[in-house]
Design an enzyme around this catalytic site. Sequence first.
Site, PDB file in Angstrom:
ATOM      1  CB  SER A 141      39.122  31.189  39.952  1.00 44.20           C
ATOM      2  OG  SER A 141      40.399  30.719  40.373  1.00 44.20           O
ATOM      3  CE1 TYR A 172      40.870  31.822  34.866  1.00 45.52           C
ATOM      4  CE2 TYR A 172      41.891  31.880  37.034  1.00 45.52           C
ATOM      5  CZ  TYR A 172      41.020  31.295  36.132  1.00 45.52           C
ATOM      6  OH  TYR A 172      40.302  30.178  36.496  1.00 45.52           O
TER       7      TYR A 172
END
Length: 273
Positions: free
Chosen positions: A142, A155
């Site tokens: 990401s 995350y």
Amino acid sequence: MKRLENKIAVVTGASTGIGQGSAKVLAKEGAHVLALDISDELEKTVQSIIDGGGKAATAYKVDISDDQQVQDFVEEVKKTYGRVDVIFNNAGVDNAAGRIHEYPVEVFDKIMAVDMRGTFLVTKFLLPLMMDNGGSIINTASFSGQAADLYRSGYNAAKGGVINFTKSIAIEYGRENIRANAIAPGTIETPLVDNLAGTSEDEAGKTFRGNQKWVTPLGRLGTPDEVGKLVSFLASDDSSFITGESIRIDGGVMAYTWPGEMLGDDRWKHSTK
């Protein structure tokens, strides 16, 4: 001949979003997709692939954070197909759970278990089925693994780990003609965004999407199909000399040093799509 004709492609997190969109693209390119997820919606993905003219698809309900479940899946693949040509480690979870001193340990552990440990387990146990003939491994990282978000340290850590783990695969298995690359999506219109920020019908979801579009140079969110096309490219021989890379697909967000005038000039806000 399609560029993934007769390839065996494993896709995790295939029931929705990027996983589902990519599974469909890979199947259209000729791959037999082995679709993994824990969701009961997985069968719908497989059926949509078949209905859409994809070569073949098979559903496997697997919790990728459970090493025994992953090993059982790999044994079945070995008996049925004997090899794997493409691995797309896409399954992931996310949670905005507060500043680091407030961040619940169980939330951190859950994210790491799926996003990082799951990527490791699927790669570890499937690699022997790829080492004779080579192949391509694509891991979903990401842009949140390349820079940080407020309140999402778990995350950020997991996706940063995925990026460097991808480099480990690339240098350790290049001599077996196995390539490994990470993709780093920006904000893509998926159920994960719905869960984090609200749906496109909710006020909070509308505000989130409006702000994301505002600071994205292309003025919109990405789509799973667009990510799927990048995955298909990296899975194919068209990317035969690309390995160890992290490729962003974010509409230009990370091209900034700072969005500057975009934040203060409403003309930018009103030119989104």
